[in-house]
Design an enzyme around this catalytic site. Sequence first.
Site, PDB file in Angstrom:
ATOM      1  N   GLU A   1       4.832   1.530   0.903  1.00 42.93           N
ATOM      2  CA  GLU A   1       5.623   1.899  -0.271  1.00 42.93           C
ATOM      3  C   GLU A   1       5.529   3.398  -0.547  1.00 42.93           C
ATOM      4  O   GLU A   1       6.408   3.984  -1.168  1.00 42.93           O
ATOM      5  CB  GLU A   1       5.148   1.092  -1.493  1.00 42.93           C
ATOM      6  CG  GLU A   1       6.232   0.916  -2.530  1.00 42.93           C
ATOM      7  CD  GLU A   1       5.875  -0.099  -3.613  1.00 42.93           C
ATOM      8  OE1 GLU A   1       4.695  -0.295  -3.920  1.00 42.93           O
ATOM      9  OE2 GLU A   1       6.814  -0.693  -4.157  1.00 42.93           O
TER      10      GLU A   1
ATOM     11  N   HIS B   1      -6.420 -13.132  19.471  1.00 45.22           N
ATOM     12  CA  HIS B   1      -5.743 -14.312  20.021  1.00 45.22           C
ATOM     13  C   HIS B   1      -4.346 -14.459  19.448  1.00 45.22           C
ATOM     14  O   HIS B   1      -3.757 -15.547  19.525  1.00 45.22           O
ATOM     15  CB  HIS B   1      -6.593 -15.553  19.739  1.00 45.22           C
ATOM     16  CG  HIS B   1      -7.946 -15.449  20.360  1.00 45.22           C
ATOM     17  ND1 HIS B   1      -8.257 -15.987  21.578  1.00 45.22           N
ATOM     18  CD2 HIS B   1      -9.067 -14.796  19.944  1.00 45.22           C
ATOM     19  CE1 HIS B   1      -9.509 -15.706  21.879  1.00 45.22           C
ATOM     20  NE2 HIS B   1     -10.022 -14.981  20.911  1.00 45.22           N
TER      21      HIS B   1
ATOM     22  N   LYS C   1      15.866  -4.490  -7.808  1.00 42.63           N
ATOM     23  CA  LYS C   1      15.434  -4.863  -9.163  1.00 42.63           C
ATOM     24  C   LYS C   1      16.636  -4.898 -10.099  1.00 42.63           C
ATOM     25  O   LYS C   1      16.785  -5.823 -10.909  1.00 42.63           O
ATOM     26  CB  LYS C   1      14.460  -3.807  -9.696  1.00 42.63           C
ATOM     27  CG  LYS C   1      13.022  -4.012  -9.362  1.00 42.63           C
ATOM     28  CD  LYS C   1      12.184  -3.020 -10.188  1.00 42.63           C
ATOM     29  CE  LYS C   1      10.830  -2.812  -9.582  1.00 42.63           C
ATOM     30  NZ  LYS C   1      10.071  -1.738 -10.223  1.00 42.63           N
TER      31      LYS C   1
HETATM   32  O1  PA5 Z   1       2.831   0.774  -6.427  1.00 42.59           O
HETATM   33  C1  PA5 Z   1       3.624   0.430  -7.279  1.00 42.59           C
HETATM   34  O2  PA5 Z   1       3.920   1.141  -8.239  1.00 42.59           O
HETATM   35  C2  PA5 Z   1       4.248  -0.943  -7.250  1.00 42.59           C
HETATM   36  O3  PA5 Z   1       4.187  -1.555  -6.039  1.00 42.59           O
HETATM   37  C3  PA5 Z   1       3.587  -1.810  -8.302  1.00 42.59           C
HETATM   38  O4  PA5 Z   1       2.239  -2.011  -7.985  1.00 42.59           O
HETATM   39  C4  PA5 Z   1       4.286  -3.155  -8.486  1.00 42.59           C
HETATM   40  O5  PA5 Z   1       5.660  -2.996  -8.501  1.00 42.59           O
HETATM   41  C5  PA5 Z   1       3.845  -3.786  -9.782  1.00 42.59           C
HETATM   42  O6  PA5 Z   1       4.181  -2.957 -10.842  1.00 42.59           O
HETATM   43  P1  PA5 Z   1       3.521  -3.067 -12.248  1.00 42.59           P
HETATM   44  O7  PA5 Z   1       2.060  -2.820 -12.121  1.00 42.59           O
HETATM   45  O8  PA5 Z   1       4.200  -2.019 -13.064  1.00 42.59           O
HETATM   46  O9  PA5 Z   1       3.796  -4.436 -12.762  1.00 42.59           O
END
Ligand code: PA5
Length: 464
Positions: free
Chosen positions: A293, A319, A433
């Site tokens: 990400e 494996h 989203k």
């Molecule tokens: O790294 C990030 O910002 C995202 O992957 C969040 O961890 C994920 O979308 C969850 O978001 P939040 O903690 O705002 O619920």
Amino acid sequence: MPLRLDFTNMMAGPLPGAAGITADQWALGAKRFTAAHEAVRARHASGTLGFIDLPHDQVALEATLAVAAQFRGTVTDVLLLGIGGSALGPLALRAALRPPHWNELDDARREGWPRLHVLDNVDPASIAAMLARLPLAHTLVLVVSKSGGTVETMAQYLIVREALEGAVGEARARERLVFVTDPEVGALRAVARAEGIVALDIPPNVGGRFSVLSPVGLLPAALIGIDVRGVLAGAAACAARCGSPELATNPAGVFAVLQWLADREHGAHVQALMPYADGLRDIAAWFVQLWAESLGKIRPDGTSVGPTPLPALGATDQHAQVQLFMEGPADKTVTFIAVAGREEQGSIPARHAERPELGYLGGHTLGRLLEIERQATAGALAARGRMNATITVPAVDAPSVGALFYLFELATAYAGELYEVNAFDQPGVELGKQFAYAMLGRPGSEAARAQWDALPSPDPRWQV
Ligand code: PA5
């Protein structure tokens, strides 16, 4: 012994033929690292990289420990609701720093610490099963969300809160909820304020996937008896090494530069993290989110970049995946995590001396077997010119786990600079989203609805 990174098998010379990072490529990496290090330093100085401060954040630590202490001995189960960075860190901590099968152990073997359950999806079957099984009257519910509004976590919260109120009543349910969220923004913070629900802060300058050393990871860890001071101490020790501007002495810098060069110069777009310890399996899953990400982005010049992280587990995946690593496309690096000091653990009985497939094992230990298998796999990959590196930690303990978290977080920040992307945003997940909000009828999503409606509909010609 501090964490050690051995990258011999990434380099040309040790690797046969044209494989491996050459001296010229390494020199380029060192030069680019100088700039990356300075950029990360400047971003931190400007107040945007809060994760760098977490190992030293005593105020957050004490606040977290105070909340954990408040519930000590009052609950048998902790249920964490969260997704992405709000769930992966707590899962990795539980797997690494509590005995295996923690939730299945009885009270005595858990020394009175609660079980920790994590719901990180909205699959109705999983949530129904969890609610059917949990003793809600003795359960503390943590709702963890940096933004305080993530659709999956909010849906879980609405369902679980209703179930909790059904079990213990409205007033008591409020006392059995703790929110971990941004100090100012988001629905969770507003609800906490309105209803007097206990809430801990995720610093505004710490994003979800960089939050494991904040109350996001520390609170569930402290609630189940993990040595969170040790985790932070390990992270702080790693920070002291990984802030160095000298690439040669900076393990986070070396990891970032190696992976970046392997991708850019050798087409190693797939980057596996393969711990040889069941307890570290979930750290590989946590790393996948962090690396993917943060680095999978469009650069200012319009080109798409980003390595694909791949979780693996030794020896199990010998494996399953190692055949691909050995003979599939040479588009991968493998980083092993080795654990020192287990040579004496798990002695294998000497039996069946008459059978060659069994007799040779007697007198060895499982700890030695696992490490020998790791070395053998690393050596076999190197012999085929397949790039690999090994991070060795002294034990699966709190300082080592803190150090690994910090190492990979800072490496991600450096890698973001090397790839010339912003490692701290995630614009690519926004459109999906918005489409989901539009279909669910969330106010303000009309534009997304129009865009959704304009997409091609399923075509019967392309269905079977
Ligand atoms: O790294 C990030 O910002 C995202 O992957 C969040 O961890 C994920 O979308 C969850 O978001 P939040 O903690 O705002 O619920």
